[in-house]
Enzyme design. Structure first.
Site, PDB file in Angstrom:
ATOM      1  N   HIS A 167     -32.173   8.279  34.992  1.00  0.00           N
ATOM      2  CA  HIS A 167     -31.320   9.473  34.826  1.00  0.00           C
ATOM      3  C   HIS A 167     -32.073  10.612  34.135  1.00  0.00           C
ATOM      4  CE1 HIS A 167     -27.937   6.687  35.699  1.00  0.00           C
ATOM      5  NE2 HIS A 167     -28.619   5.867  34.901  1.00  0.00           N
ATOM      6  N   SER A 288     -49.313  34.326  36.261  1.00  0.00           N
ATOM      7  CA  SER A 288     -48.232  35.269  36.560  1.00  0.00           C
ATOM      8  C   SER A 288     -48.784  36.676  36.482  1.00  0.00           C
ATOM      9  CB  SER A 288     -47.096  35.085  35.559  1.00  0.00           C
ATOM     10  OG  SER A 288     -46.335  36.270  35.459  1.00  0.00           O
ATOM     11  N   LYS A 294     -48.717  32.655  31.310  1.00  0.00           N
ATOM     12  CA  LYS A 294     -48.218  31.631  32.233  1.00  0.00           C
ATOM     13  C   LYS A 294     -49.327  30.831  32.919  1.00  0.00           C
ATOM     14  CE  LYS A 294     -44.632  30.605  33.368  1.00  0.00           C
ATOM     15  NZ  LYS A 294     -43.698  31.210  34.318  1.00  0.00           N
ATOM     16  N   GLU A 301     -45.400  22.722  43.370  1.00  0.00           N
ATOM     17  CA  GLU A 301     -44.150  23.309  43.868  1.00  0.00           C
ATOM     18  C   GLU A 301     -44.192  23.483  45.376  1.00  0.00           C
ATOM     19  OE1 GLU A 301     -43.224  26.865  41.597  1.00  0.00           O
ATOM     20  OE2 GLU A 301     -43.872  25.858  39.778  1.00  0.00           O
TER      21      GLU A 301
END
Ligand code: ARG
Length: 499
Positions: A167, A288, A294, A301
């Site tokens: 979970h 970024s 970043k 992704e």
């Protein structure tokens, strides 16, 4: 691509045009044509035609001299295509007619003998199976490569403890190698699915002709053997209408992609500030344009994001196939682009994910601290009571109440002294439960468990199995490469999954 080429190939008397009074409308041509994408298997088309021409001569259906002329023209087209000097037009309609038109320009009317006892229906099914076979080997090589990478990373981490989750809540400590081996297991099943798909697709449709077989005494077995197939497709109607081989491959690819997507999600999590279990190498991370600090896991992704189109192609082809009456229907032309894109996308993913994983740096201290936090060793405490005869349900209750108390008091198990443990349960007065993750994982010393000794044994089994899978691939790939090699060419040019 221009709408009109010289000769208007398919609409001519030598194509299918003789019973038509009008030439095809340009809108029909544009809509109907597959030449824009089926050029991709020109080599497979030529190779299939060579096997067919040779067989026609062996069986006395065309003369040896005509067959030699046909074969020479086919290899000329092969060479011109390799040199990039052939051009197709919409009037060619598809690669089969396109290659024939190019032959006709070289050797004239004798070209027409090649289509004896053959239809584009068995031709396209053969071409696409040959292409799919080559592509499946490439994908399988990539899957095994990713599995090898995961196993290699795992080899360094048989006692790197980390939290295991259910979970997405910290559950029990595991070792990193155990976690990675779970992905190796998924990839091994993916490799099995690919192998099964290859075995099923490896039958030759040629000889089915349009749908019913042929009036000529064809040697279907000989053609199949020459093209590296295990034999002909048994039923001629099945041979021209079956696209299970496309669906099998799309499914095997989709499952693989799904597994890579799950792994990618873990990489995104592990490299976030919330987890900080791992850091991506700068060469495999992105920045970024506005936030200078970043460091993003774009590869992971995108590897996750590719799942949409790949699963989409599987569903798309299933829907396309549903409800098609036997045998060939033009709907089946829709089988190609989805598989091309699936294979292209998955190969990109399989190329970039392994180096990303290999270059990740792991924060062992951070993982070890997280492994024992949040009462992740509570099960070990309950197990200790159960080992001393306390019914497990009761043991679970005792430890659960202790957890609740500690949470309320803002303490952990490590903060409890001997008297407090003894007060919780007399067994704890005699023996304290483990408080470190390595002791906890080492206790799970059964087959498939996370004890470092078990994980090392698993590592050895994985290595052996992956080596077997690789040997199978190498052997089969060599057969395929030999079939797809132009006579006179040395080397191991691959069959051409290139766009
Ligand atoms: N381009 C067609 C396809 O991909 C080839 C087969 C055409 N057959 C036919 N009967 N029109 O399916």
């Amino acid at each position: 691509m221009p709408a009109d080429g010289e000769g208007n190939a398919t609409g001519t008397a030598w194509g299918w045009g003789s019973r038509f009074a009008a030439t095809p409308d340009q809108r029909l041509q544009a809509f109907n044509a597959s030449i824009g994408f089926d050029q991709r298997f020109i080599r497979e088309d030529i190779r299939g035609s060579v096997a067919h021409a040779r067989m026609l001569a062996r069986q006395g259906i065309v003369s040896a001299q005509d067959a030699a002329t046909l074969e020479a023209a086919l290899w000329q087209v092969w060479d011109d295509a390799a040199a990039g000097t052939v051009a197709f037009t919409l009037a060619d309609e598809d690669i089969h007619t396109g290659v024939e038109r190019l032959m006709r320009e070289r050797i004239g009317d004798v070209t027409g003998k090649l289509h004896t006892a053959r239809s584009r229906n068995d031709q396209v099914a053969t071409d696409f199976r040959l292409w799919a076979r080559g592509a499946a080997y490439e994908v399988l090589a990539g899957v095994l490569g990713l599995a090898d990478t995961l196993a290699a990373v795992a080899a360094d981490h048989a006692d790197t403890v980390m939290p295991g989750y259910t979970h997405l809540q910290r559950a029990q400590p595991v070792v990193l190698a155990h976690h990675l081996h779970a992905y190796v297991a998924m990839l091994e099943r993916d490799a099995d699915r690919l192998r099964a798909a290859i075995d099923r697709l490896n039958r030759c449709p040629l000889g089915a002709a349009a749908l019913a077989g042929s009036t000529f005494p064809l040697d279907r077995e000989g053609v199949a053997a020459e093209l590296g197939f295990d034999g002909p497709v048994d039923n001629s109607m099945d041979a021209v209408s079956d696209r299970d081989f496309v669906l099998d491959l799309l499914n095997a690819c989709a499952m693989t992609q799904l597994h890579i997507s799950r792994l990618s999600e873990e990489v995104v999590l592990w490299t976030s500030a919330e987890f900080r279990f791992a850091t991506l190498d700068d060469a495999f991370a992105t920045g970024s344009s506005i936030m200078p600090q970043k460091k993003n896991a774009d590869i992971a992704e995108l590897a996750r994001g590719k799942t949409g189109r790949i699963v989409g192609h599987l569903v798309g082809m299933m829907v396309t196939t549903k409800g098609l009456p036997l045998t060939y229907n033009k709907d089946l032309q829709e089988d190609k682009e989805g598989l091309f894109d699936t294979v292209d996308s998955l190969l990109l993913v399989l190329d970039v994910v392994p180096p990303m994983l290999r270059t990740m740096r792991w924060d062992r201290d951070r993982m070890a601290a997280a492994a024992v936090a949040d009462f992740a060793l509570a099960t070990d405490a309950a197990d200790l009571l159960a080992r001393h005869g306390v019914p497990f349900r009761e043991a679970h209750g005792v430890v659960g109440r202790l957890v609740a108390r500690c949470v309320a008091e803002g303490r952990t198990f490590a903060d409890l002294d001997a008297a407090e443990w003894a007060a919780v349960h007399p067994v704890f007065g005699r023996e304290r439960p483990p408080l470190d993750a390595l002791t906890s994982v080492s206790a799970r010393d059964i087959t498939g468990g996370t004890a470092p000794a078990q994980v090392r044994a698993a590592q050895a089994r994985v290595t052996t199995r992956l080596a077997h899978a690789r040997a199978w691939l190498d052997e089969r790939q060599a057969i395929h490469d030999a079939v797809m090699r132009r006579p006179g060419d040395a080397g191991t040019a691959r069959s051409g999954i290139d766009a």
